[in-house]
Design a protein around this motif. Structure first.
Motif, PDB file in Angstrom:
ATOM      1  N   VAL A 101       0.856  -1.192   0.000  1.00 22.21           N
ATOM      2  CA  VAL A 101       0.000   0.000   0.000  1.00 22.21           C
ATOM      3  C   VAL A 101       0.887   1.235   0.000  1.00 22.21           C
ATOM      4  N   HIS A 102       0.628   2.147  -0.927  1.00 21.58           N
ATOM      5  CA  HIS A 102       1.359   3.419  -0.951  1.00 21.58           C
ATOM      6  C   HIS A 102       0.389   4.546  -0.636  1.00 21.58           C
ATOM      7  N   VAL A 103       0.757   5.372   0.320  1.00 20.80           N
ATOM      8  CA  VAL A 103      -0.070   6.516   0.706  1.00 20.80           C
ATOM      9  C   VAL A 103       0.702   7.795   0.381  1.00 20.80           C
ATOM     10  N   PRO A 104       0.187   8.634  -0.523  1.00 21.93           N
ATOM     11  CA  PRO A 104       0.889   9.893  -0.816  1.00 21.93           C
ATOM     12  C   PRO A 104       0.851  10.828   0.377  1.00 21.93           C
ATOM     13  N   ALA A 105       1.826  11.708   0.448  1.00 23.00           N
ATOM     14  CA  ALA A 105       1.867  12.669   1.547  1.00 23.00           C
ATOM     15  C   ALA A 105       0.770  13.706   1.380  1.00 23.00           C
ATOM     16  N   TYR A 106       0.262  14.223   2.499  1.00 17.15           N
ATOM     17  CA  TYR A 106      -0.694  15.323   2.447  1.00 17.15           C
ATOM     18  C   TYR A 106       0.013  16.569   1.902  1.00 17.15           C
ATOM     19  N   PRO A 107      -0.660  17.361   1.091  1.00 19.37           N
ATOM     20  CA  PRO A 107      -0.045  18.611   0.615  1.00 19.37           C
ATOM     21  C   PRO A 107      -0.036  19.643   1.742  1.00 19.37           C
ATOM     22  N   VAL A 108       1.116  19.883   2.317  1.00 18.00           N
ATOM     23  CA  VAL A 108       1.218  20.820   3.431  1.00 18.00           C
ATOM     24  C   VAL A 108       2.447  21.702   3.253  1.00 18.00           C
ATOM     25  N   LYS A 109       2.419  22.843   3.904  1.00 17.61           N
ATOM     26  CA  LYS A 109       3.595  23.709   3.957  1.00 17.61           C
ATOM     27  C   LYS A 109       4.495  23.200   5.072  1.00 17.61           C
ATOM     28  N   VAL A 110       5.679  22.744   4.711  1.00 16.44           N
ATOM     29  CA  VAL A 110       6.592  22.161   5.687  1.00 16.44           C
ATOM     30  C   VAL A 110       7.354  23.275   6.401  1.00 16.44           C
ATOM     31  N   ARG A 111       7.240  23.291   7.729  1.00 11.30           N
ATOM     32  CA  ARG A 111       7.984  24.269   8.534  1.00 11.30           C
ATOM     33  C   ARG A 111       9.220  23.643   9.159  1.00 11.30           C
ATOM     34  N   ASP A 112       9.090  22.398   9.619  1.00 13.78           N
ATOM     35  CA  ASP A 112      10.199  21.759  10.325  1.00 13.78           C
ATOM     36  C   ASP A 112       9.943  20.252  10.348  1.00 13.78           C
ATOM     37  N   VAL A 113      10.920  19.478   9.878  1.00 11.03           N
ATOM     38  CA  VAL A 113      10.741  18.020   9.850  1.00 11.03           C
ATOM     39  C   VAL A 113      11.265  17.352  11.113  1.00 11.03           C
ATOM     40  N   SER A 114      11.788  18.143  12.059  1.00  7.27           N
ATOM     41  CA  SER A 114      12.328  17.565  13.297  1.00  7.27           C
ATOM     42  C   SER A 114      11.247  16.770  14.028  1.00  7.27           C
ATOM     43  N   GLY A 115      11.529  15.508  14.293  1.00  5.62           N
ATOM     44  CA  GLY A 115      10.613  14.697  15.080  1.00  5.62           C
ATOM     45  C   GLY A 115       9.431  14.129  14.331  1.00  5.62           C
ATOM     46  N   ALA A 116       9.355  14.337  13.002  1.00  2.00           N
ATOM     47  CA  ALA A 116       8.205  13.812  12.249  1.00  2.00           C
ATOM     48  C   ALA A 116       8.170  12.284  12.301  1.00  2.00           C
ATOM     49  N   GLY A 117       9.357  11.665  12.266  1.00  3.88           N
ATOM     50  CA  GLY A 117       9.419  10.208  12.361  1.00  3.88           C
ATOM     51  C   GLY A 117       8.899   9.697  13.693  1.00  3.88           C
ATOM     52  N   ASP A 118       9.147  10.468  14.752  1.00  2.00           N
ATOM     53  CA  ASP A 118       8.628  10.102  16.075  1.00  2.00           C
ATOM     54  C   ASP A 118       7.102  10.085  16.069  1.00  2.00           C
ATOM     55  N   THR A 119       6.523  11.093  15.424  1.00  4.52           N
ATOM     56  CA  THR A 119       5.072  11.193  15.358  1.00  4.52           C
ATOM     57  C   THR A 119       4.479  10.027  14.579  1.00  4.52           C
ATOM     58  N   VAL A 120       5.128   9.656  13.482  1.00  7.62           N
ATOM     59  CA  VAL A 120       4.668   8.523  12.681  1.00  7.62           C
ATOM     60  C   VAL A 120       4.680   7.246  13.515  1.00  7.62           C
ATOM     61  N   ALA A 121       5.790   7.007  14.212  1.00  6.33           N
ATOM     62  CA  ALA A 121       5.906   5.794  15.033  1.00  6.33           C
ATOM     63  C   ALA A 121       4.834   5.751  16.110  1.00  6.33           C
ATOM     64  N   ALA A 122       4.589   6.898  16.749  1.00  5.04           N
ATOM     65  CA  ALA A 122       3.580   6.953  17.811  1.00  5.04           C
ATOM     66  C   ALA A 122       2.181   6.698  17.270  1.00  5.04           C
ATOM     67  N   ALA A 123       1.857   7.308  16.122  1.00  2.90           N
ATOM     68  CA  ALA A 123       0.529   7.121  15.528  1.00  2.90           C
ATOM     69  C   ALA A 123       0.310   5.670  15.113  1.00  2.90           C
ATOM     70  N   LEU A 124       1.336   5.044  14.564  1.00  5.56           N
ATOM     71  CA  LEU A 124       1.232   3.626  14.212  1.00  5.56           C
ATOM     72  C   LEU A 124       1.002   2.781  15.456  1.00  5.56           C
ATOM     73  N   ALA A 125       1.768   3.080  16.510  1.00  3.81           N
ATOM     74  CA  ALA A 125       1.686   2.271  17.735  1.00  3.81           C
ATOM     75  C   ALA A 125       0.304   2.351  18.369  1.00  3.81           C
ATOM     76  N   VAL A 126      -0.228   3.563  18.522  1.00  6.03           N
ATOM     77  CA  VAL A 126      -1.526   3.681  19.193  1.00  6.03           C
ATOM     78  C   VAL A 126      -2.637   3.081  18.341  1.00  6.03           C
TER      79      VAL A 126
END
Length: 494
Positions: free
Chosen positions: A262-287
């Motif tokens: 399954v491939h999910v395209p990224a939401y079209p957003v204005k990126v301000r800072d990618v710091s910690g985005a991977g942490d958020t992904v891991a947390a959302a998957l876990a919960v």
């Protein structure tokens, strides 16, 4: 086939009862913001005039923060030094009510600390300074970490290993954790740093970014298909159920061991800072996975969470309200956001509308079973003003007015049905027998009721007329009555 609307409220409710055991490298993240307007006379380097600073729980600690922000409980196990940064982290974690922290102290090493200098005007990172000792924990500390982890696995619904390669997740710690989790039937998610994925053998899901995946598999990993092609061997090596490769603005690709990718395209957003985005992904998957959600639901949650996170500055956590606004269709949110629970919110909306010269109308009722008669009155009411507020009797108020066997639908259900109507701009629930207090607060330009009332019978007519407004009586549609519908449904009459 269209993607079904996610039942976000049901998922959020399920998440609130789950516990994530998060293990990994915690660090102190400091952001120093200022302006750069000159070059140093001492060396060809920009001078940043520091204006403010922020301190955050970073690394695996940020994963824990995101787990808590998304509504789950988190047990966090990490490693700190005997220093000020370690004490700051311990204190900050203690303030997080949904996080139970178990910090092992190693006096021989500093707490990992990262200071980022950011240009406020351009939102650009100018420099990062790191204090760390990126070496595996000693045998003694390893044993302490394992002893801290194992008793908590049975309490968790899922285990999350957040590896930043700072020394916590040694091969021995990983092996003890995954083996114990598998024996207890607990899923394990790993955000890997080691290129040797054999050490994560037995994990449920690996979540590398594209660079990590490319290096670990020695593949280009530049398209979803190339990721699928390169995943087969490493999934067998790691004995995992799936691999999720995050690719920034190119989205995410999930490759399950059994089933279609399954491939999910990224939401079209204005990126301000990618710091910690991977942490958020891991947390959302876990919960999500902790609730028993399928891959598709977990992936959609993670993609939406990442979109919210990169739109923020600094190491950010994502809350359920932000995630809901991102993940649900606008039409759904438009209806839900019409329901006002706080009077301050109502006041702010009134100020905005009246400053724009909008005529605010008001009507009220129980609206227990919405029928065509109601719709006709509400549509006519909306035509008498620019913005229509509907006052809705609370459940307690309806019981006092209609009897103990009413309402048929609770106040939240009734509010949601009203809010879904295009004619309605706001729904405000009131607990009193009449809406006089609400009318006095709103002071509408038009007070609208059905034509079965006279002007003198309309509650609040004196208040509205004294403020320069008027009472509007609209024709009702004959033959429709909630009480009659209820009696008919109960077989109590025609």
């Amino acid at each position: 086939m269209p993607t079904p609307i996610l039942d976000f409220d049901a998922l959020a409710q399920a998440i609130s009862g789950r516990t994530v055991l998060c293990i990994g490298d915690i660090m102190l993240d400091e952001f120093v913001y200022g302006e750069v307007s000159r070059i140093s006379p001492e060396a060809p380097a920009p001078v940043i005039a520091a204006q403010r600073s922020e301190i955050h729980i970073g690394g695996a600690g940020n994963v824990a923060r995101n787990v808590a922000a998304l509504g789950a409980r988190c047990i966090f196990v990490g490693l700190v030094g005997a220093d000020d940064a370690g004490r700051q982290l311990a204190s900050a974690l203690a303030e997080q009510g949904a996080i139970e922290s178990v910090l092992v102290c190693d006096p021989s090493r500093p707490t990992t600390r990262k200071v980022r200098f950011v240009s406020e005007h351009f939102s650009t990172h100018m420099l990062r300074a790191d204090w760390e000792q990126a070496q595996p924990a000693s045998d003694t500390i390893e044993t302490k970490l394992i002893d801290a982890i194992l008793p908590h696995i049975a309490r968790a619904d899922i285990v999350l290993l957040s590896d930043y390669a700072k020394g916590v997740l040694t091969a021995r710690v990983i092996r003890h954790t995954i083996d114990a989790a598998r024996k207890l039937g607990k899923p394990v998610i790993v955000d890997p740093k080691s290129l040797n994925w054999a050490i994560y053998r037995g994990a449920t899901l690996l979540t590398p970014n594209r660079k990590e995946f490319s290096e670990a598999t020695r593949s280009r990993a530049d398209t979803p298909q190339s990721i699928v092609d390169a995943s087969e061997d490493v999934m067998r090596l790691a004995d995992c159920q799936a691999i999720l490769v995050t690719q920034g603005e190119h989205g995410m690709t999930l490759v399950p061991r059994n089933g279609e990718a399954v491939h999910v395209p990224a939401y079209p957003v204005k990126v301000r800072d990618v710091s910690g985005a991977g942490d958020t992904v891991a947390a959302a998957l876990a919960v999500s996975l902790a609730t028993g959600a399928n891959w598709d639901t977990a992936l959609r949650m993670a993609s939406a969470a990442a979109a919210v996170a990169v739109g923020k500055q600094g190491t950010a956590s994502v809350g359920t309200a932000e995630l809901k606004r991102r993940i649900l269709p606008h039409a759904y949110l438009a209806a839900e956001e019409k329901i006002v629970l706080e009077r301050d919110t109502l006041d702010a909306q009134l100020v905005e509308w009246k400053s724009q010269g909008q005529r605010v109308g008001f009507t009220n009722g129980c609206f227990d079973i919405l029928h065509p008669g109601h719709v006709k009155v509400l549509t006519a009411a909306r035509s008498a003003c620019d913005r229509l507020i509907v006052g809705l009797n609370s459940d307690a108020s309806v019981r006092r007015l209609k009897g103990t066997d009413r309402p048929v639908q609770d106040e939240r259900a009734r509010a949601e049905v009203l809010a879904a109507l295009e004619a309605v701009d706001l729904v405000v629930i009131f607990d009193e027998d009449t809406p006089i207090d609400l009318i006095s607060r709103i002071k509408p330009s038009a007070l609208i009721k059905g034509g079965d009332y006279t002007r003198e019978q309309v509650v609040g007519h004196e208040v509205v007329e004294a403020a320069g407004g008027n009472v509007v009586l609209v024709d009702i549609l004959q033959g429709f009555s909630t009480t009659a519908l209820v009696h008919r449904a109960r077989g109590e009459g025609k």
